[in-house]
Design an enzyme around this catalytic site. Structure first.
Site, PDB file in Angstrom:
ATOM      1  N   HIS A  98       0.848  -1.202   0.000  1.00 25.99           N
ATOM      2  CA  HIS A  98       0.000   0.000   0.000  1.00 25.99           C
ATOM      3  C   HIS A  98       0.882   1.249   0.000  1.00 25.99           C
ATOM      4  O   HIS A  98       0.713   2.146  -0.824  1.00 25.99           O
ATOM      5  CB  HIS A  98      -0.926  -0.008   1.221  1.00 25.99           C
ATOM      6  CG  HIS A  98      -1.548   1.319   1.538  1.00 25.99           C
ATOM      7  ND1 HIS A  98      -2.515   1.896   0.725  1.00 25.99           N
ATOM      8  CD2 HIS A  98      -1.328   2.210   2.539  1.00 25.99           C
ATOM      9  CE1 HIS A  98      -2.866   3.068   1.247  1.00 25.99           C
ATOM     10  NE2 HIS A  98      -2.158   3.290   2.335  1.00 25.99           N
ATOM     11  N   ASP A 128       8.632  22.530 -25.529  1.00 26.56           N
ATOM     12  CA  ASP A 128       8.650  21.177 -24.954  1.00 26.56           C
ATOM     13  C   ASP A 128       9.750  21.150 -23.908  1.00 26.56           C
ATOM     14  O   ASP A 128      10.333  22.171 -23.571  1.00 26.56           O
ATOM     15  CB  ASP A 128       8.892  20.104 -26.032  1.00 26.56           C
ATOM     16  CG  ASP A 128       8.322  18.742 -25.612  1.00 26.56           C
ATOM     17  OD1 ASP A 128       8.542  18.354 -24.448  1.00 26.56           O
ATOM     18  OD2 ASP A 128       7.651  18.088 -26.431  1.00 26.56           O
ATOM     19  N   TRP A 164       7.323  -0.561   3.906  1.00 26.57           N
ATOM     20  CA  TRP A 164       7.918   0.196   2.801  1.00 26.57           C
ATOM     21  C   TRP A 164       9.275   0.749   3.199  1.00 26.57           C
ATOM     22  O   TRP A 164      10.078   1.104   2.343  1.00 26.57           O
ATOM     23  CB  TRP A 164       6.977   1.323   2.326  1.00 26.57           C
ATOM     24  CG  TRP A 164       7.050   2.591   3.121  1.00 26.57           C
ATOM     25  CD1 TRP A 164       6.441   2.832   4.305  1.00 26.57           C
ATOM     26  CD2 TRP A 164       7.754   3.801   2.780  1.00 26.57           C
ATOM     27  NE1 TRP A 164       6.722   4.108   4.733  1.00 26.57           N
ATOM     28  CE2 TRP A 164       7.517   4.729   3.822  1.00 26.57           C
ATOM     29  CE3 TRP A 164       8.549   4.190   1.704  1.00 26.57           C
ATOM     30  CZ2 TRP A 164       8.061   6.019   3.814  1.00 26.57           C
ATOM     31  CZ3 TRP A 164       9.087   5.489   1.706  1.00 26.57           C
ATOM     32  CH2 TRP A 164       8.838   6.377   2.757  1.00 26.57           C
ATOM     33  N   SER A 196      14.103   6.117 -13.477  1.00 29.29           N
ATOM     34  CA  SER A 196      13.074   6.939 -14.119  1.00 29.29           C
ATOM     35  C   SER A 196      13.038   8.329 -13.505  1.00 29.29           C
ATOM     36  O   SER A 196      12.994   9.345 -14.199  1.00 29.29           O
ATOM     37  CB  SER A 196      11.711   6.259 -13.972  1.00 29.29           C
ATOM     38  OG  SER A 196      10.676   7.203 -14.059  1.00 29.29           O
ATOM     39  N   SER A 197      13.063   8.370 -12.186  1.00 37.23           N
ATOM     40  CA  SER A 197      12.975   9.637 -11.487  1.00 37.23           C
ATOM     41  C   SER A 197      14.150  10.546 -11.840  1.00 37.23           C
ATOM     42  O   SER A 197      13.983  11.754 -12.036  1.00 37.23           O
ATOM     43  CB  SER A 197      12.933   9.370  -9.977  1.00 37.23           C
ATOM     44  OG  SER A 197      13.136  10.550  -9.265  1.00 37.23           O
ATOM     45  N   HIS A 280      13.520  11.549   4.066  1.00 39.63           N
ATOM     46  CA  HIS A 280      12.923  12.804   4.482  1.00 39.63           C
ATOM     47  C   HIS A 280      12.865  13.845   3.381  1.00 39.63           C
ATOM     48  O   HIS A 280      11.813  14.439   3.185  1.00 39.63           O
ATOM     49  CB  HIS A 280      13.447  13.361   5.793  1.00 39.63           C
ATOM     50  CG  HIS A 280      12.334  14.153   6.420  1.00 39.63           C
ATOM     51  ND1 HIS A 280      11.338  13.560   7.138  1.00 39.63           N
ATOM     52  CD2 HIS A 280      11.977  15.444   6.278  1.00 39.63           C
ATOM     53  CE1 HIS A 280      10.426  14.470   7.439  1.00 39.63           C
ATOM     54  NE2 HIS A 280      10.785  15.622   6.943  1.00 39.63           N
ATOM     55  N   GLU A 282      12.376  13.066   0.523  1.00 41.04           N
ATOM     56  CA  GLU A 282      11.242  12.519  -0.226  1.00 41.04           C
ATOM     57  C   GLU A 282       9.913  13.105   0.255  1.00 41.04           C
ATOM     58  O   GLU A 282       9.026  13.397  -0.552  1.00 41.04           O
ATOM     59  CB  GLU A 282      11.225  10.985  -0.103  1.00 41.04           C
ATOM     60  CG  GLU A 282       9.968  10.297  -0.621  1.00 41.04           C
ATOM     61  CD  GLU A 282       9.834  10.313  -2.140  1.00 41.04           C
ATOM     62  OE1 GLU A 282      10.793  10.727  -2.817  1.00 41.04           O
ATOM     63  OE2 GLU A 282       8.766   9.927  -2.632  1.00 41.04           O
ATOM     64  N   TYR A 284       9.417  16.009   1.295  1.00 35.97           N
ATOM     65  CA  TYR A 284       9.268  17.340   0.695  1.00 35.97           C
ATOM     66  C   TYR A 284       9.095  17.258  -0.815  1.00 35.97           C
ATOM     67  O   TYR A 284       8.467  18.126  -1.416  1.00 35.97           O
ATOM     68  CB  TYR A 284      10.436  18.238   1.131  1.00 35.97           C
ATOM     69  CG  TYR A 284      10.373  18.422   2.625  1.00 35.97           C
ATOM     70  CD1 TYR A 284       9.297  19.113   3.183  1.00 35.97           C
ATOM     71  CD2 TYR A 284      11.264  17.826   3.482  1.00 35.97           C
ATOM     72  CE1 TYR A 284       9.157  19.222   4.548  1.00 35.97           C
ATOM     73  CE2 TYR A 284      11.130  17.923   4.859  1.00 35.97           C
ATOM     74  CZ  TYR A 284      10.070  18.621   5.376  1.00 35.97           C
ATOM     75  OH  TYR A 284       9.915  18.703   6.739  1.00 35.97           O
ATOM     76  N   SER A 295      -0.751  27.099  -4.506  1.00 34.74           N
ATOM     77  CA  SER A 295      -0.515  28.539  -4.611  1.00 34.74           C
ATOM     78  C   SER A 295      -1.171  29.099  -5.865  1.00 34.74           C
ATOM     79  O   SER A 295      -1.790  30.170  -5.832  1.00 34.74           O
ATOM     80  CB  SER A 295       0.982  28.836  -4.639  1.00 34.74           C
ATOM     81  OG  SER A 295       1.591  28.396  -3.449  1.00 34.74           O
ATOM     82  N   HIS A 329      15.177  12.382  12.698  1.00 35.81           N
ATOM     83  CA  HIS A 329      13.995  12.405  13.572  1.00 35.81           C
ATOM     84  C   HIS A 329      13.129  11.158  13.373  1.00 35.81           C
ATOM     85  O   HIS A 329      12.179  10.956  14.115  1.00 35.81           O
ATOM     86  CB  HIS A 329      13.195  13.706  13.423  1.00 35.81           C
ATOM     87  CG  HIS A 329      12.492  13.893  12.121  1.00 35.81           C
ATOM     88  ND1 HIS A 329      12.237  15.127  11.585  1.00 35.81           N
ATOM     89  CD2 HIS A 329      11.976  13.011  11.248  1.00 35.81           C
ATOM     90  CE1 HIS A 329      11.604  14.984  10.442  1.00 35.81           C
ATOM     91  NE2 HIS A 329      11.437  13.709  10.222  1.00 35.81           N
ATOM     92  N   HIS A 330      13.466  10.353  12.386  1.00 32.24           N
ATOM     93  CA  HIS A 330      12.791   9.056  12.268  1.00 32.24           C
ATOM     94  C   HIS A 330      13.454   8.014  13.163  1.00 32.24           C
ATOM     95  O   HIS A 330      13.003   6.875  13.217  1.00 32.24           O
ATOM     96  CB  HIS A 330      12.838   8.563  10.816  1.00 32.24           C
ATOM     97  CG  HIS A 330      12.114   9.465   9.868  1.00 32.24           C
ATOM     98  ND1 HIS A 330      10.786   9.298   9.567  1.00 32.24           N
ATOM     99  CD2 HIS A 330      12.506  10.552   9.174  1.00 32.24           C
ATOM    100  CE1 HIS A 330      10.402  10.239   8.709  1.00 32.24           C
ATOM    101  NE2 HIS A 330      11.432  11.009   8.453  1.00 32.24           N
ATOM    102  N   THR A 355       7.149  26.776   6.993  1.00 30.08           N
ATOM    103  CA  THR A 355       5.839  26.193   6.727  1.00 30.08           C
ATOM    104  C   THR A 355       4.732  27.132   7.191  1.00 30.08           C
ATOM    105  O   THR A 355       3.737  27.334   6.487  1.00 30.08           O
ATOM    106  CB  THR A 355       5.719  24.832   7.447  1.00 30.08           C
ATOM    107  OG1 THR A 355       6.872  24.064   7.135  1.00 30.08           O
ATOM    108  CG2 THR A 355       4.489  24.093   6.997  1.00 30.08           C
ATOM    109  N   LYS A 358       4.158  29.902   4.775  1.00 31.23           N
ATOM    110  CA  LYS A 358       3.355  29.534   3.609  1.00 31.23           C
ATOM    111  C   LYS A 358       1.873  29.504   3.959  1.00 31.23           C
ATOM    112  O   LYS A 358       1.041  30.046   3.235  1.00 31.23           O
ATOM    113  CB  LYS A 358       3.798  28.169   3.045  1.00 31.23           C
ATOM    114  CG  LYS A 358       5.205  28.183   2.473  1.00 31.23           C
ATOM    115  CD  LYS A 358       5.458  27.078   1.470  1.00 31.23           C
ATOM    116  CE  LYS A 358       4.877  27.363   0.125  1.00 31.23           C
ATOM    117  NZ  LYS A 358       5.687  28.239  -0.723  1.00 31.23           N
ATOM    118  N   ARG A 477       1.578   0.652  15.232  1.00 32.29           N
ATOM    119  CA  ARG A 477       1.242   0.518  13.817  1.00 32.29           C
ATOM    120  C   ARG A 477       1.688  -0.857  13.323  1.00 32.29           C
ATOM    121  O   ARG A 477       2.430  -1.560  13.999  1.00 32.29           O
ATOM    122  CB  ARG A 477       1.891   1.623  13.003  1.00 32.29           C
ATOM    123  CG  ARG A 477       3.388   1.642  13.100  1.00 32.29           C
ATOM    124  CD  ARG A 477       3.978   2.916  12.542  1.00 32.29           C
ATOM    125  NE  ARG A 477       3.808   2.986  11.100  1.00 32.29           N
ATOM    126  CZ  ARG A 477       4.586   3.718  10.289  1.00 32.29           C
ATOM    127  NH1 ARG A 477       5.560   4.433  10.802  1.00 32.29           N
ATOM    128  NH2 ARG A 477       4.380   3.742   9.003  1.00 32.29           N
TER     129      ARG A 477
END
Lengths: 584, 237
Positions: A98, A128, A164, A196-197, A280, A282, A284, A295, A329-330, A355, A358, A477
């Site tokens: 998932h 293009d 994951w 790909s990325s 992390h 990721e 963002y 925006s 922090h993880h 943050t 924004k 979890r």
């Protein structure tokens, strides 16, 4: 800074113009047109969004009605769901896949596949991408990546079941999960995804630097393009770390190396550091483009210039920069040195500052606006309202001692879903409703759109808000059956309520699916600029022709000149001159 | 409903941790209300009834303003101050919990050896030391004395697990190849559950262990009853 002329754009596009009528295959399948590739990414990621959502329903069935047979689940086979009851191993595969589908194959390709591809050339006035063939490859590599990711569901032993996050040594030692092939497929699919990325990112960065139309100086770039630019830089630096880490994980499994295996001198925490050093940024990567999209839409829906454009740009850069030094922090409870915990806490709470800027600037944009509450605007406002919850709940986890309690509980699950669903996905819906008319030349139905929005918004909150309570009550979890613990048994009614809400949330996507396909063929013709917006994409026909612009546009001002006192209309496209004040 | 919130605290620092949680809850709660009420108010106050058919909200224009440095400075500075406050309070408790210098000097050792999917606890006997003959080793069962500090030494045989006692607000991963440490002082007599908080495989969901907190007298009695008989033939030198 002067922008280079958009007309000079490499041999590929010039070459393409000589072929007047490209074959069907070249036009719609192996296309190098950024708009076609964007739409390919759109279908691809919406498919995975649906699959990922379906897996979530199975997870919620087990948690809402543990041990009860799911009607019709017999088709999953005896290994996955004997007698229709989801088995523990299959449950862990569901949890793992998932997240994998949603993060790598739905949300990320929606934001940096679909919207980056569609918007960057159109919004900067380019015909293009800088490298159209790399762009095509970027999409076509996602096909094997996706097939590899799906294949786990049907191979012997089932899909990867280590989460994951694939923590070693659970992930790289088949004996510990009972999954061999599935985990190898997972590693390969992530490695191909990474390739790909990277092709996409290098393309976006080059295009934005080199192909901006005359007059499109950096501080006239739409915020969506700014966000996608910074995101591409994050991705090009972060994704190789993931690729390297995953290849080492793969080597541990198939070549019997021991990068992460402690018995022979490896280090399990090395995986966590590498994974989160990617993971992390990721986060963002998954939120900055959403902020950019929102925006655009909030300025449009408020009919006002974005409040504090420059600050918004600096906030994007600030978030991206800080995003590199918060990965630990993880890992506050991982056994990492607690002093490191302190420094990661400080850098993490600092992210609250850009943050907050924004969020309040979006509110400032709405303040004294003339709100046009079209479906994209409703979704964009919901993004702000929901993202705030995800942002604020992050502060609890950033606090090292509080994290000691809520780490690895449903509080985290609530948080990530407020950021990635309440945040990213509402922005994606906003973006689809907003740019669908440009992509397909027809409007989506507003009534179905609002039905979809309101049912999703209510069911979404009913699903994910109570997860905070589960977490505060200590609910871990990734557990198959919470009733194995006495202290979790009283939470069963809450779990059942969440599951029913989740089923409603899933069903609430039906109006969207109907609307999407119906509108593609039967929607009201959109015209060039249905939202009365200022972006360059709205100055060309819907859908725009190959090459986008008949003549290279000249950009004369920023993208948010709404309600300028001296203009006739309440908007002013970027290629229209700002009126000079009489007598000035 | 009372089960849908924190379990009742039973450790010396759990109350401080809860207070910190509430401090963050009040601060973030205030921001939450300001933002959500503000958004709702703006929507109700400034919405127009043009609709897509009318091609937008009509001819009238919104208030044209591109920003305000002053306003932006305010909403940059206030969150910055708030997060610094949160960080300072967090750091004070964090250092109490994690700084090796702050482990209570009277802490007795407990060895925790965890594997898929069971806990093995080694409790010191009357001598208060591990690795001696009177050690008491139990599967999925840990008995401690109230108001006595203990330091856990966690080791894992296979994958990463996480020792989690919700009532103590205590969580610490056990990582194969490393020894990780954590301490606690139980403040309430009773029976609590230990859980595994880190995904560790198929049986991750069923790793509860019993944690029994006894009064000093009961504990001494328990220790005497459970202590292994002295090893024969002078093994206990």
């Amino acid at each position: 800074m002067t922008a280079p002329a958009g007309a000079a754009h490499g041999p590929d596009a010039a070459h393409a113009e000589h072929h007047h009528e490209p074959s069907f295959l070249r036009k719609y399948v192996f296309s190098t047109d950024h708009k076609v590739i964007a739409i390919q990414f759109l279908f691809y990621s919406l498919f995975f969004l649906l699959v990922g959502g379906a897996l979530a329903m199975l997870i919620r069935w087990q948690l809402g009605f543990p041990g009860q047979p799911l009607p019709g689940a017999g088709v999953l086979g005896d290994e996955a769901a004997p007698g229709g009851v989801i088995a523990p191993k299959f449950y862990l595969s569901l949890v793992t896949m998932h997240a994998t589908y949603m993060i790598f194959f739905a949300v990320m390709p929606l934001l940096v596949g679909t919207f980056a591809n569609y918007l960057i050339p159109l919004k900067i006035g380019a015909p293009d991408m800088a490298f159209p063939r790399l762009n095509m490859w970027s999409f076509w590599l996602m096909i094997p990546a996706g097939v590899l990711a799906l294949a786990g569901l049907v191979v012997e032993g089932g899909s990867a079941a280590a989460g994951w996050t694939a923590y070693a040594p659970l992930a790289n030692t088949p004996d510990y999960t009972g999954v061999t092939t599935g985990q190898i497929l997972w590693c390969l699919s992530i490695a191909v995804f990474a390739a790909s990325s990277l092709l996409g990112s290098v393309n976006y960065i080059t295009t934005i630097i080199n192909l901006r139309a005359p007059g499109m100086v950096w501080f006239r770039l739409p915020l969506s393009v700014w966000a996608l630019f910074i995101t591409a830089i994050l991705a090009i630096l972060a994704v190789p770390i993931l690729a390297g880490a995953v290849i080492m994980l793969l080597f541990d499994q198939i070549l019997h190396t021991h990068f992460y295996l402690p018995a022979v001198g490896g280090q399990p925490l090395l995986w966590q550091h590498l994974f989160w050093f990617f993971g992390h940024p990721e986060v963002y990567i998954l939120i900055l483009p959403a902020m950019g999209i929102v925006s655009e839409i909030i300025a449009n829906g408020s009919r006002k210039p974005i409040f504090g454009y420059h600050t918004m740009v600096y906030a994007i850069i600030g978030i991206a920069f800080l995003g590199w030094m918060v990965w630990g922090h993880h890992m506050f409870q991982s056994g990492m040195n607690p002093i490191l915990g302190t420094s990661f806490m400080v850098s993490t709470v600092l992210i609250a500052v850009p943050t907050a800027i924004k969020v309040f600037n979006w509110m400032g944009t709405m303040w004294r606006g003339r709100l046009w509450l079209h479906t994209p605007m409703l979704n964009a406002i919901a993004f702000v309202a929901m993202f705030v919850i995800g942002g604020l709940s992050g502060i609890f986890m950033a606090s090292t001692p509080v994290d000691m309690y809520i780490h690895d509980t449903y509080f985290i699950v609530a948080h990530i879903h407020y950021v990635l669903f309440g945040g990213s996905l509402f922005a994606i819906f906003a973006g689809i409703y907003f740019w669908f008319p440009k992509m397909f030349g027809r409007m989506m139905n507003e009534r179905l759109g609002k039905l979809h929005f309101w049912t999703t918004f209510v069911a979404y909150n009913a699903t994910f808000f109570p997860m905070h309570l589960l977490g505060i009550a200590g609910h871990m979890r990734r557990i198959y059956d919470p009733n194995a613990y006495r202290f979790l048994q009283p939470l069963q009614p809450l779990n059942t309520f969440i599951s029913v809400s989740a089923f409603v949330l899933f069903a609430a996507q039906l109006p969207f699916i109907v609307n999407f396909f119906w509108s593609m063929f039967r929607g009201r013709p959109a015209g060039m600029n249905p939202w009365r917006d200022n972006g360059l994409e709205w100055t060309v026909p819907s859908p725009p022709p190959h090459g986008n612009f008949a003549a290279t546009p000249k950009v004369l001002h920023g993208p948010y000149e709404f309600s300028h006192p001296d203009t006739g209309e309440d908007f002013l496209p970027q290629d229209q001159p700002l009126p000079t004040r009489p007598g000035a | 409903m009372r089960h849908w919130w924190f379990p009742e605290n039973a450790s010396s620092y759990g109350g401080d941790l809860d207070s910190l949680f509430y401090l963050i809850l009040y601060i973030t709660g205030a921001v939450f209300i300001i933002v959500e009420v503000g958004l709702l108010w703006f929507v109700l106050r400034y919405r127009t009834r043009g609709g897509a058919a009318a091609g937008g909200p009509g001819r009238a224009k919104a208030y044209y303003i591109e920003g305000s440095t002053r306003a932006e400075l305010i909403w940059t500075a206030i969150p910055a101050v708030l997060v610094v406050i949160i960080a300072v309070f967090s750091q004070r408790l964090w250092s109490e919990l994690k700084d090796p210098a702050n482990v209570p000097p009277d802490a007795q050792p407990i060895g925790v050896m965890v594997k898929q999917f069971e806990w093995q606890f080694t409790m010191a006997g009357a001598d208060g030391r591990l690795g001696t003959d009177d050690d008491i080793t139990r599967k999925d069962h840990l008995t401690v004395q109230v108001d006595q500090a203990y330091q856990l030494e966690l080791q894992s045989i296979d994958v990463i697990h996480s020792f989690f006692v919700p009532a103590f607000r205590l969580k610490q991963d056990a990582v194969p190849g490393m020894t990780t440490r954590a301490w606690f002082r139980a403040t309430r007599i009773g029976e609590y559950e230990v859980a595994c908080a880190e995904l560790c495989g198929l049986g991750h969901y069923r790793m509860p262990a019993r944690l029994v907190v006894l009064s000093a007298e009961d504990f001494t009695r328990w220790q005497a009853a459970e202590a292994p008989p002295p090893a024969g033939g002078g093994g206990g030198q």
